[in-house]
Scaffold this active site. Sequence first.
Site, PDB file in Angstrom:
ATOM      1  N   TRP A 157      64.688  90.124 -46.168  1.00 16.93           N
ATOM      2  CA  TRP A 157      64.002  90.882 -47.213  1.00 16.93           C
ATOM      3  C   TRP A 157      63.517  92.217 -46.670  1.00 16.93           C
ATOM      4  O   TRP A 157      63.528  93.233 -47.381  1.00 16.93           O
ATOM      5  CB  TRP A 157      62.804  90.084 -47.751  1.00 16.93           C
ATOM      6  CG  TRP A 157      61.864  90.958 -48.533  1.00 16.93           C
ATOM      7  CD1 TRP A 157      62.075  91.491 -49.766  1.00 16.93           C
ATOM      8  CD2 TRP A 157      60.581  91.436 -48.110  1.00 16.93           C
ATOM      9  NE1 TRP A 157      60.991  92.265 -50.146  1.00 16.93           N
ATOM     10  CE2 TRP A 157      60.068  92.249 -49.146  1.00 16.93           C
ATOM     11  CE3 TRP A 157      59.814  91.247 -46.959  1.00 16.93           C
ATOM     12  CZ2 TRP A 157      58.824  92.864 -49.053  1.00 16.93           C
ATOM     13  CZ3 TRP A 157      58.583  91.860 -46.880  1.00 16.93           C
ATOM     14  CH2 TRP A 157      58.100  92.663 -47.910  1.00 16.93           C
ATOM     15  N   HIS A 158      63.110  92.261 -45.404  1.00 16.15           N
ATOM     16  CA  HIS A 158      62.640  93.519 -44.818  1.00 16.15           C
ATOM     17  C   HIS A 158      63.773  94.533 -44.665  1.00 16.15           C
ATOM     18  O   HIS A 158      63.516  95.736 -44.587  1.00 16.15           O
ATOM     19  CB  HIS A 158      62.019  93.252 -43.445  1.00 16.15           C
ATOM     20  CG  HIS A 158      60.735  92.480 -43.498  1.00 16.15           C
ATOM     21  ND1 HIS A 158      60.698  91.107 -43.542  1.00 16.15           N
ATOM     22  CD2 HIS A 158      59.435  92.891 -43.519  1.00 16.15           C
ATOM     23  CE1 HIS A 158      59.427  90.703 -43.581  1.00 16.15           C
ATOM     24  NE2 HIS A 158      58.645  91.760 -43.573  1.00 16.15           N
ATOM     25  N   GLY A 159      64.992  94.066 -44.609  1.00 14.65           N
ATOM     26  CA  GLY A 159      66.144  94.945 -44.461  1.00 14.65           C
ATOM     27  C   GLY A 159      67.365  94.151 -44.045  1.00 14.65           C
ATOM     28  O   GLY A 159      67.252  93.180 -43.287  1.00 14.65           O
TER      29      GLY A 159
END
Length: 449
Positions: free
Chosen positions: A302-304
Amino acid sequence: MLPSTPEYYCFLVLVFFSFWLLRRFRLACMVLVCAANLFFYAKWGLIYLLLIPGAATNDFFIGRALQLSQSPRIRRLLISCSLLINVGLIVSGRTGGLVLPLSLSFYAFQALTYTIDIYRKDAQPSPTYLQYLASVSFFPTVLAGPITRVSSLIPQWNWKGVVLTGEEGSRALFLIGLGLAKKFLIADYLGNNLVNRVFDLPTLYSGGDVVVAVYAYAFQLYYDFSGYSDIAVGAGLLLGIRLPVNFNAPYRALTIADFWRRWHISFSNWLRDYLYFSLPGPRTRIMPYVNLIVTMAIGGLWHGLTWTFLIWGLLHGTGLAGFRLWQAAFRGRIRTESSLRRFAGSLLTFHFVLLGWIFFRAANVDTALKILSQIANFRFSFENTTPAFVLVLLAGAAAHFIPKSWYDGSMMGFSRTPALVQSAALALLAFAIQRVAATGAAPFIYTRF
């Protein structure tokens, strides 16, 4: 319009006075809050005036339909539509031709708490559209949380007999001032004076400087993110809205599970309640541990969509699964926890988290490995670590580990001082920030997620 800019506070003051002037007129208040939320989004781009009302309207009616429908098939179809809409909002800001200036992931997480809770019959639909829109798009939380269950926000808009007391207002100002101090005086100072340079070009620095930078990044990230959360909670209090606490001294955690009960609490709760519990059940004894790893891997991505975030997520997932296995194996055998055991557990947990932060911060896996290599060569010198930097780092570490009673006492003491003293304290903070942050504030780290 970041919470580190004067523009944000001019906006907040305008909304605050307008809100309490219209306090007796509920409909006018709801219109004001919704307009303020949409204006806040529009400052990032006019496209949000289409995306937010469109997504919110769909989810509002999906919630109503979920409440009315008794057909499992139709209910599954409805919740699938909500998932597609909100996951699409998250993806739209990260891939493809549409590049949004502001990620909608925190909006999407909040929106999903509403439809999933109704689908699970854990909550009722919002009585009005305006209450739903005001809750799901509440401007203090849209950049980086705390992720708040919409069902817990909606009742707070009823305001029967609610007034803003002097003590509540002082607590709000204390939290906002504390958040700004964390951001400018600690987080940005650590980032600008060593951390960013070391993580950009680690091979130019000695092992000693790299070690200091890694420790400093742990506190930079904590003070940057918890500072934003403090500001968000304070801004919410000014409008009579109570948002959840997002941090609880995470580096004091005794285990990795304890860490996730203290770090980004609203996100870890969301992963547990809406992702982990939605994964396939324990068909085998090993499935709960696999699901932990899968949950944290998704949380990392989700962060990248990069290998570094995947490694970070897998590292934490494996750590959580290993801890749960250890608990299952030794349950009942350890009757007491000595001070030495607690200290060792805290030290081990902190350094496990520290290892993960290297991958979290590094631009790529190669950079992370170079950082580890610089540390492993044992060539320790500290040419780039200034006394002022060490002083700020030690002050940040000490402030993190102070007893909670001291923090609560400071807030209570501030709220009980005369308004003139509070104003002088905030003015002194503003002066200090102006001197330290002469080059301006860096964006809050989690606003890019």
